[in-house]
Design a protein around this motif. Sequence first.
Motif, PDB file in Angstrom:
ATOM      1  N   LYS A  76      96.073  37.750  54.097  1.00 39.94           N
ATOM      2  CA  LYS A  76      95.597  36.417  53.719  1.00 39.94           C
ATOM      3  C   LYS A  76      96.302  35.876  52.480  1.00 39.94           C
ATOM      4  CE  LYS A  76      91.287  33.922  52.743  1.00 39.94           C
ATOM      5  NZ  LYS A  76      89.807  34.045  52.602  1.00 39.94           N
ATOM      6  N   HIS A  77      96.524  36.737  51.501  1.00 39.94           N
ATOM      7  CA  HIS A  77      96.980  36.251  50.194  1.00 39.94           C
ATOM      8  C   HIS A  77      98.430  36.583  49.844  1.00 39.94           C
ATOM      9  CE1 HIS A  77      92.932  34.959  49.209  1.00 39.94           C
ATOM     10  NE2 HIS A  77      92.475  36.142  49.599  1.00 39.94           N
ATOM     11  N   LEU A  78      99.064  37.465  50.636  1.00 38.75           N
ATOM     12  CA  LEU A  78     100.433  37.871  50.285  1.00 38.75           C
ATOM     13  C   LEU A  78     101.349  37.904  51.504  1.00 38.75           C
ATOM     14  CD1 LEU A  78     102.427  39.008  48.111  1.00 38.75           C
ATOM     15  CD2 LEU A  78     101.634  41.290  48.773  1.00 38.75           C
ATOM     16  N   LEU A  79     101.019  38.725  52.482  1.00 44.03           N
ATOM     17  CA  LEU A  79     101.945  38.963  53.599  1.00 44.03           C
ATOM     18  C   LEU A  79     102.167  37.712  54.445  1.00 44.03           C
ATOM     19  CD1 LEU A  79     100.766  42.532  54.699  1.00 44.03           C
ATOM     20  CD2 LEU A  79     102.559  41.908  53.064  1.00 44.03           C
ATOM     21  N   HIS A  80     101.121  37.097  54.934  1.00 37.11           N
ATOM     22  CA  HIS A  80     101.303  35.911  55.778  1.00 37.11           C
ATOM     23  C   HIS A  80     101.914  34.737  55.014  1.00 37.11           C
ATOM     24  CE1 HIS A  80      98.373  37.232  59.233  1.00 37.11           C
ATOM     25  NE2 HIS A  80      99.411  38.028  59.078  1.00 37.11           N
ATOM     26  N   PRO A  81     101.518  34.476  53.765  1.00 37.05           N
ATOM     27  CA  PRO A  81     102.210  33.424  53.014  1.00 37.05           C
ATOM     28  C   PRO A  81     103.711  33.684  52.849  1.00 37.05           C
ATOM     29  CG  PRO A  81     100.125  33.918  51.959  1.00 37.05           C
ATOM     30  CD  PRO A  81     100.317  34.950  53.031  1.00 37.05           C
ATOM     31  N   LEU A  82     104.106  34.962  52.870  1.00 38.19           N
ATOM     32  CA  LEU A  82     105.532  35.300  52.785  1.00 38.19           C
ATOM     33  C   LEU A  82     106.210  35.309  54.160  1.00 38.19           C
ATOM     34  CD1 LEU A  82     105.542  38.270  50.209  1.00 38.19           C
ATOM     35  CD2 LEU A  82     106.366  35.943  49.845  1.00 38.19           C
ATOM     36  N   GLY A  83     105.421  35.125  55.217  1.00 39.15           N
ATOM     37  CA  GLY A  83     105.976  35.181  56.565  1.00 39.15           C
ATOM     38  C   GLY A  83     106.148  36.599  57.074  1.00 39.15           C
ATOM     39  N   ILE A  84     105.341  37.529  56.557  1.00 39.18           N
ATOM     40  CA  ILE A  84     105.412  38.931  56.988  1.00 39.18           C
ATOM     41  C   ILE A  84     104.296  39.193  57.993  1.00 39.18           C
ATOM     42  CG2 ILE A  84     105.182  41.342  56.244  1.00 39.18           C
ATOM     43  CD1 ILE A  84     106.343  40.492  53.529  1.00 39.18           C
ATOM     44  N   ASP A 128      94.342  36.970  39.132  1.00 36.49           N
ATOM     45  CA  ASP A 128      94.597  35.522  39.123  1.00 36.49           C
ATOM     46  C   ASP A 128      93.396  34.737  39.639  1.00 36.49           C
ATOM     47  OD1 ASP A 128      97.167  35.930  38.184  1.00 36.49           O
ATOM     48  OD2 ASP A 128      98.120  35.705  40.153  1.00 36.49           O
ATOM     49  N   LYS A 129      92.743  35.272  40.655  1.00 37.83           N
ATOM     50  CA  LYS A 129      91.623  34.576  41.302  1.00 37.83           C
ATOM     51  C   LYS A 129      90.290  34.829  40.592  1.00 37.83           C
ATOM     52  CE  LYS A 129      93.650  34.412  45.934  1.00 37.83           C
ATOM     53  NZ  LYS A 129      93.709  32.926  45.927  1.00 37.83           N
ATOM     54  N   GLY A 130      90.302  35.654  39.561  1.00 36.64           N
ATOM     55  CA  GLY A 130      89.066  35.947  38.858  1.00 36.64           C
ATOM     56  C   GLY A 130      88.189  36.957  39.566  1.00 36.64           C
ATOM     57  N   MET A 131      88.720  37.586  40.605  1.00 36.09           N
ATOM     58  CA  MET A 131      87.947  38.600  41.332  1.00 36.09           C
ATOM     59  C   MET A 131      87.871  39.898  40.525  1.00 36.09           C
ATOM     60  SD  MET A 131      89.573  37.823  45.106  1.00 36.09           S
ATOM     61  CE  MET A 131      88.437  38.812  46.097  1.00 36.09           C
ATOM     62  N   ILE A 132      88.890  40.123  39.701  1.00 34.85           N
ATOM     63  CA  ILE A 132      88.864  41.193  38.697  1.00 34.85           C
ATOM     64  C   ILE A 132      88.920  40.496  37.341  1.00 34.85           C
ATOM     65  CG2 ILE A 132      90.122  43.129  37.671  1.00 34.85           C
ATOM     66  CD1 ILE A 132      91.125  43.856  40.463  1.00 34.85           C
ATOM     67  N   LYS A 133      87.877  40.670  36.557  1.00 36.86           N
ATOM     68  CA  LYS A 133      87.786  39.968  35.262  1.00 36.86           C
ATOM     69  C   LYS A 133      88.607  40.644  34.176  1.00 36.86           C
ATOM     70  CE  LYS A 133      84.617  37.145  36.903  1.00 36.86           C
ATOM     71  NZ  LYS A 133      84.989  35.758  37.282  1.00 36.86           N
ATOM     72  N   ASN A 142     102.770  35.331  34.939  1.00 38.77           N
ATOM     73  CA  ASN A 142     102.198  36.105  33.841  1.00 38.77           C
ATOM     74  C   ASN A 142     101.888  37.535  34.286  1.00 38.77           C
ATOM     75  OD1 ASN A 142     101.013  36.429  31.154  1.00 38.77           O
ATOM     76  ND2 ASN A 142      99.060  36.556  32.241  1.00 38.77           N
ATOM     77  N   TRP A 143     101.325  37.683  35.505  1.00 37.67           N
ATOM     78  CA  TRP A 143     101.051  39.034  36.012  1.00 37.67           C
ATOM     79  C   TRP A 143     102.352  39.816  36.209  1.00 37.67           C
ATOM     80  CZ3 TRP A 143      97.221  42.417  36.351  1.00 37.67           C
ATOM     81  CH2 TRP A 143      97.458  43.588  37.100  1.00 37.67           C
TER      82      TRP A 143
END
Length: 303
Positions: A159-167, A62-67, A215-216
């Motif tokens: 940074k991108h998954l756990l803390h945004p979910l409150g984990i 999604d972030k373009g880090m993997i093209k 989409n992913w």
Amino acid sequence: MEKSFMELEKKLKSIKIEAFVIHKGDTRIFEYLKNKKVAEKPAKVYSITKSIVSLLIGIMVDKGMIKNIHEPIQNYFPELDALHDPQKREITIYHLLTMTSGLQAGQFQGSKNWIKFIVEQPIMHKPGSTFQYNSGDSHLLSAIIQKISGLTTAAFAEKHLLHPLGIHKYIWVKDPQGINGGGFSLSLNVEDMVKIGSLFLNEGRVNSKQIISSNWLKQAKTPYQHFETEREGKAGYGYQLWTYESTLHPIDYYYANGLYGQYIFIVPKLNIMAVAKSYLQDDQQSAPRLFFDELLDSWLNND
């Protein structure tokens, strides 16, 4: 529905299932906790780790880090070139996600260098041709996350998954080289498993924030390989996720699954998500899934 829940609770009490939680949308409609304090402590979710690593790969896409997930993993593991095996140069990120790398599955946990052990395994099948469940594929994905991000997989996840979910209460064991285990090394408590399940159910959203693209998730839950099952249905495997398509009714679902009976079930058509935390052995390990199937059947019959 109340009667089917009573029957489910009776079954859960009969074997070593510690917790079973069901949500319809954001509403909890069933909760069984054998011991609330135990449920609050992080415990190994085993191969559910694989599904979370797949989410992280999706976030990178999604972030373009993997093209391109069809790029060769040789770009990240130059040591593959030194092995002088042209088939290993064909292995892509997609092959790792779908467990079709062709690499022989080996017990790498006891080795001093997990990555070296995994990539040195012989090729058993042409990459992309054959499904073979292999935790080594998942660990290579974790290594790729670390190589691309410059962070540990756990730090990137925070940074991108756990803390945004409150984990925040989790344990993620590393290999001897400091790479978080991609196949089976994560520990979560029951409520945090629920948060992961809700992310799937809400198509990647938390409140109004899109954590990962729908989409992913659509790609991740697409079965790229199919298998026969004991029941009337068809099992499949997507991007580190299992799928189940029933031939008896229109209720299909997908799920993350870990050793000893750990499950996160997602039933999009019913807006249902369920989590099971268990300590089951041998042939009992699939009991939470069988109980869940029976529950879905009873709901459909009642309708």
